[in-house]
Design a protein around this motif. Structure first.
Motif, PDB file in Angstrom:
ATOM      1  N   LYS A  31      -1.987  78.974  50.831  1.00  0.00           N
ATOM      2  CA  LYS A  31      -1.160  78.218  49.904  1.00  0.00           C
ATOM      3  C   LYS A  31       0.360  77.460  49.749  1.00  0.00           C
ATOM      4  O   LYS A  31       0.143  76.389  50.622  1.00  0.00           O
ATOM      5  N   VAL A  32       0.584  78.769  49.062  1.00  0.00           N
ATOM      6  CA  VAL A  32       1.810  78.056  49.770  1.00  0.00           C
ATOM      7  C   VAL A  32       3.226  78.668  51.286  1.00  0.00           C
ATOM      8  O   VAL A  32       3.887  77.333  51.549  1.00  0.00           O
ATOM      9  N   ALA A  33       2.207  79.266  51.610  1.00  0.00           N
ATOM     10  CA  ALA A  33       2.584  79.783  52.973  1.00  0.00           C
ATOM     11  C   ALA A  33       2.733  78.337  53.345  1.00  0.00           C
ATOM     12  O   ALA A  33       3.450  78.468  54.684  1.00  0.00           O
ATOM     13  N   ASN A  34       1.570  77.870  53.714  1.00  0.00           N
ATOM     14  CA  ASN A  34       1.343  76.539  54.871  1.00  0.00           C
ATOM     15  C   ASN A  34       2.071  75.339  53.938  1.00  0.00           C
ATOM     16  O   ASN A  34       2.372  74.871  55.009  1.00  0.00           O
ATOM     17  N   GLN A  35       2.298  75.563  52.677  1.00  0.00           N
ATOM     18  CA  GLN A  35       3.148  74.169  52.560  1.00  0.00           C
ATOM     19  C   GLN A  35       4.982  74.633  52.878  1.00  0.00           C
ATOM     20  O   GLN A  35       4.762  73.688  53.003  1.00  0.00           O
ATOM     21  N   ILE A  36       4.668  76.060  53.218  1.00  0.00           N
ATOM     22  CA  ILE A  36       6.231  75.860  53.180  1.00  0.00           C
ATOM     23  C   ILE A  36       6.434  75.684  54.908  1.00  0.00           C
ATOM     24  O   ILE A  36       7.667  75.344  55.133  1.00  0.00           O
ATOM     25  N   ILE A  37       5.445  75.727  55.694  1.00  0.00           N
ATOM     26  CA  ILE A  37       5.584  76.431  56.883  1.00  0.00           C
ATOM     27  C   ILE A  37       5.855  74.768  57.444  1.00  0.00           C
ATOM     28  O   ILE A  37       6.270  74.621  58.022  1.00  0.00           O
ATOM     29  N   GLY A  38       4.725  73.986  56.459  1.00  0.00           N
ATOM     30  CA  GLY A  38       5.251  72.509  57.009  1.00  0.00           C
ATOM     31  C   GLY A  38       6.230  71.411  56.612  1.00  0.00           C
ATOM     32  O   GLY A  38       7.037  70.976  56.770  1.00  0.00           O
ATOM     33  N   GLU A  39       7.039  72.184  55.847  1.00  0.00           N
ATOM     34  CA  GLU A  39       8.488  72.467  55.217  1.00  0.00           C
ATOM     35  C   GLU A  39       9.745  72.519  56.123  1.00  0.00           C
ATOM     36  O   GLU A  39      10.902  71.700  55.796  1.00  0.00           O
ATOM     37  N   LEU A  40       9.542  73.213  56.526  1.00  0.00           N
ATOM     38  CA  LEU A  40      10.053  74.086  57.331  1.00  0.00           C
ATOM     39  C   LEU A  40      10.614  73.506  58.419  1.00  0.00           C
ATOM     40  O   LEU A  40      10.354  72.714  59.679  1.00  0.00           O
ATOM     41  N   SER A  41      12.377  73.484  59.116  1.00  0.00           N
ATOM     42  CA  SER A  41      12.571  72.770  60.032  1.00  0.00           C
ATOM     43  C   SER A  41      12.394  72.809  61.202  1.00  0.00           C
ATOM     44  O   SER A  41      12.157  75.072  61.415  1.00  0.00           O
ATOM     45  N   GLN A  42      12.187  72.678  63.030  1.00  0.00           N
ATOM     46  CA  GLN A  42      11.742  73.850  63.942  1.00  0.00           C
ATOM     47  C   GLN A  42      13.216  75.373  64.001  1.00  0.00           C
ATOM     48  O   GLN A  42      12.331  76.011  64.304  1.00  0.00           O
ATOM     49  N   GLU A  43      14.084  74.512  63.685  1.00  0.00           N
ATOM     50  CA  GLU A  43      14.688  75.427  63.843  1.00  0.00           C
ATOM     51  C   GLU A  43      14.897  76.933  62.929  1.00  0.00           C
ATOM     52  O   GLU A  43      15.074  77.874  63.268  1.00  0.00           O
ATOM     53  N   SER A  44      14.555  76.530  61.627  1.00  0.00           N
ATOM     54  CA  SER A  44      14.227  77.790  60.793  1.00  0.00           C
ATOM     55  C   SER A  44      12.900  78.496  60.742  1.00  0.00           C
ATOM     56  O   SER A  44      12.809  79.903  61.170  1.00  0.00           O
ATOM     57  N   LYS A  45      12.084  77.882  62.326  1.00  0.00           N
ATOM     58  CA  LYS A  45      10.850  78.196  62.271  1.00  0.00           C
ATOM     59  C   LYS A  45      11.120  79.435  63.473  1.00  0.00           C
ATOM     60  O   LYS A  45      10.739  80.764  63.450  1.00  0.00           O
ATOM     61  N   GLU A  46      11.939  79.409  63.845  1.00  0.00           N
ATOM     62  CA  GLU A  46      12.272  80.132  65.470  1.00  0.00           C
ATOM     63  C   GLU A  46      13.469  80.798  65.007  1.00  0.00           C
ATOM     64  O   GLU A  46      13.362  81.749  65.500  1.00  0.00           O
ATOM     65  N   TYR A  47      13.944  80.825  64.285  1.00  0.00           N
ATOM     66  CA  TYR A  47      14.331  82.051  63.997  1.00  0.00           C
ATOM     67  C   TYR A  47      13.711  82.546  63.209  1.00  0.00           C
ATOM     68  O   TYR A  47      14.231  83.637  62.398  1.00  0.00           O
ATOM     69  N   MET A  48      13.059  82.365  62.374  1.00  0.00           N
ATOM     70  CA  MET A  48      12.190  83.394  61.287  1.00  0.00           C
ATOM     71  C   MET A  48      11.399  84.670  62.453  1.00  0.00           C
ATOM     72  O   MET A  48      11.232  85.542  62.854  1.00  0.00           O
ATOM     73  N   ILE A  49      10.792  83.530  63.900  1.00  0.00           N
ATOM     74  CA  ILE A  49      10.217  84.233  64.916  1.00  0.00           C
ATOM     75  C   ILE A  49      10.987  85.116  65.714  1.00  0.00           C
ATOM     76  O   ILE A  49      10.690  86.020  65.790  1.00  0.00           O
ATOM     77  N   LYS A  50      11.983  85.141  65.571  1.00  0.00           N
ATOM     78  CA  LYS A  50      13.074  85.703  66.123  1.00  0.00           C
ATOM     79  C   LYS A  50      13.778  86.861  65.326  1.00  0.00           C
ATOM     80  O   LYS A  50      13.986  88.029  65.929  1.00  0.00           O
ATOM     81  N   ASN A  51      14.021  86.327  63.555  1.00  0.00           N
ATOM     82  CA  ASN A  51      14.351  87.405  63.004  1.00  0.00           C
ATOM     83  C   ASN A  51      13.112  88.026  62.090  1.00  0.00           C
ATOM     84  O   ASN A  51      12.621  87.460  60.453  1.00  0.00           O
ATOM     85  N   PRO A  52      12.044  88.725  62.291  1.00  0.00           N
ATOM     86  CA  PRO A  52      10.238  88.438  61.594  1.00  0.00           C
ATOM     87  C   PRO A  52      11.333  89.697  60.220  1.00  0.00           C
ATOM     88  O   PRO A  52       9.952  89.986  60.061  1.00  0.00           O
ATOM     89  N   ARG A  53      11.887  89.819  59.512  1.00  0.00           N
ATOM     90  CA  ARG A  53      11.733  90.687  58.381  1.00  0.00           C
ATOM     91  C   ARG A  53      12.497  90.431  57.314  1.00  0.00           C
ATOM     92  O   ARG A  53      13.383  89.316  57.262  1.00  0.00           O
ATOM     93  N   PRO A  54      11.207  90.637  56.707  1.00  0.00           N
ATOM     94  CA  PRO A  54      10.918  89.173  55.073  1.00  0.00           C
ATOM     95  C   PRO A  54      12.362  89.727  54.370  1.00  0.00           C
ATOM     96  O   PRO A  54      12.557  89.231  53.895  1.00  0.00           O
ATOM     97  N   VAL A  55      12.943  90.903  54.172  1.00  0.00           N
ATOM     98  CA  VAL A  55      13.842  91.040  53.290  1.00  0.00           C
ATOM     99  C   VAL A  55      15.188  90.079  53.675  1.00  0.00           C
ATOM    100  O   VAL A  55      15.983  90.035  52.365  1.00  0.00           O
ATOM    101  N   GLU A  56      15.461  89.473  54.526  1.00  0.00           N
ATOM    102  CA  GLU A  56      16.834  89.446  54.918  1.00  0.00           C
ATOM    103  C   GLU A  56      16.763  88.016  54.374  1.00  0.00           C
ATOM    104  O   GLU A  56      17.428  87.140  54.136  1.00  0.00           O
ATOM    105  N   TYR A  57      15.211  87.344  53.907  1.00  0.00           N
ATOM    106  CA  TYR A  57      14.796  86.108  53.010  1.00  0.00           C
ATOM    107  C   TYR A  57      14.970  86.048  51.947  1.00  0.00           C
ATOM    108  O   TYR A  57      14.425  85.267  50.816  1.00  0.00           O
TER     109      TYR A  57
END
Length: 103
Positions: A31-57
């Motif tokens: 539920k929270v993951a879906n809410q946050i995805i809805g809040e993320l900018s396209q740029e942030s989404k693309e960054y997370m796809i290119k940098n998929p290491r959770p520890v970075e965040y």
């Protein structure tokens, strides 16, 4: 193969560690993951796809998640493993974004 006793023990561990059972925890993480995805900018989404290491965040998105979704929330109960939960939410976000990107 889990026996009934093993399942009961796992359930007790989840409740003691996370303040809730694993089914509720998984539902709330999603539920929270879906809410946050809805809040993320396209740029942030693309960054997370290119940098998929959770520890970075951990100190950025993770801190936002802990402050806005975990501390004092009914969904996560009296959890003292907030870093673990925020990491699980970040992993779920990355998984969902990656899935969307491959479709």
């Amino acid at each position: 193969m889990d026996t009934d006793l093993t399942k009961q023990i796992k359930e007790m561990v989840y409740v003691s560690m996370y303040g809730t059972n694993w089914k509720d925890l998984d539902k709330n993480v999603d539920k929270v993951a879906n809410q946050i995805i809805g809040e993320l900018s396209q740029e942030s989404k693309e960054y997370m796809i290119k940098n998929p290491r959770p520890v970075e965040y951990h100190f950025s998105l993770g801190l936002y998640i802990r402050n806005n979704y975990i501390y004092n929330s009914k969904e996560f109960g009296n959890c003292y493993r907030v870093d673990d939960i925020s990491s699980e939410i970040i992993k779920r976000i990355i998984d969902k974004l990656t899935e969307e990107n491959t479709d």
